[in-house]
Write a protein that holds these residues in place. Structure first.
Motif: not given
Length: 281
Positions: A110-121, A135-141, A73-81
């Motif tokens: 590696t831990v990294a995240w960002w917003y695209m100009s269209c708003g997608r994360a 909005s929620t920064l929950a993983p989509l896919g 098992y691994f700990q899931v990383y979720q971005p925090n805005a």
């Protein structure tokens, strides 16, 4: 009280478990138990719920999670805005003065995240590139699998037309500003790019037609089941036509369909053999 059940058929259990939940009532409340079908229906007490009155209940867990295998098992990383008082977490990537995200190396941790100009994360999770809900920064896919990404560099660059180019295109028949509509707002056209440091091959991660990035690799389960039945029927038909006794080894059947390449129900990789990964042949 919420209790989640697993599936019992081995072919549909992603974690290999075959379990059901059993609720047993008693004079004080009820018990939540697990029926383990891999251990001849052995019943394990998970929690005891005691009623203290008409509107109150107390739950007591009977034991720690026996099925928890730390190495698997691994700990899931979720971005925090963050918010108005707190900045985003340390993994948040900012744009430079040219409005690009500088390329950086990707490893499994590696831990990294960002917003695209269209708003997608977009962001990293265990070496995978993941799209998160804006909005929620929950993983989509899954966007790019670790098999294709680890060891490379990733960056975000501007790819759209500048204002001067758009001005010239207004004079071109059929292109009267069609590609320049986004410049009226703040939607910069961007490209997510991967660089193979060994071969210098660059991969552009193209978005889907609807603007999303996560790959629709897994189809509807009912559709997949129909496809499997079609393949089975084709094998039986071919065996009958050739006068052979039906056997999976006697007839070889392949499928041909859209962009999909497998009937697998689990998305684990995104690389294409012979294109973005070594050929399987």
């Amino acid at each position: 009280v919420f209790a989640q059940t697993s599936v019992m058929r081995a072919g549909t259990s992603r974690d290999g478990r075959q379990q059901s939940r059993l609720i047993r009532g008693n004079k004080d409340g009820f018990e939540i138990c697990t029926v383990d079908h891999q251990k001849d229906g052995k019943i394990r007490l998970d929690a005891s719920i005691t009623f203290l009155g008409d509107n109150n209940e107390v739950g007591i867990y009977a034991h720690e999670d026996e099925a928890y295998e730390h190495d698997k098992y691994f700990q899931v990383y979720q971005p925090n805005a963050g918010d108005k008082l707190h900045p985003p977490d340390a993994g948040f990537k900012t744009y430079n003065s040219d409005m690009n995200i500088d390329p950086f190396d990707i490893e499994m941790d590696t831990v990294a995240w960002w917003y695209m100009s269209c708003g997608r994360a977009l962001g990293m999770l265990n070496g995978n590139l993941i799209e998160y809900d804006s909005s929620t920064l929950a993983p989509l896919g899954l966007v790019v699998g670790a098999d294709e990404l680890v060891g490379k560099k990733i960056g975000v660059i501007n790819s759209g037309l500048d204002a001067d180019t758009c001005a010239m295109m207004f004079d071109e028949e059929g292109m009267e500003g069609a590609d320049c509509a986004a410049l009226a707002g703040d939607l910069r056209e961007q490209a997510v790019v991967l660089l193979d440091k060994d071969t210098s091959v660059v991969t552009v991660v193209q978005p889907n037609e609807d603007g999303s990035y996560w790959r629709k690799i897994v189809r509807n389960k009912m559709v997949r089941m129909k496809e499997v039945r079609r393949v089975k029927a084709a094998k039986m038909w071919a065996a009958d036509v050739r006068g052979l006794e039906y056997d999976d080894d006697n007839v070889n059947v392949v499928s041909s369909w859209g962009p999909y390449m497998t009937t697998s129900g689990t998305a684990k990789t995104t690389s294409v053999p012979g294109l973005t990964a070594p050929s399987a042949l």
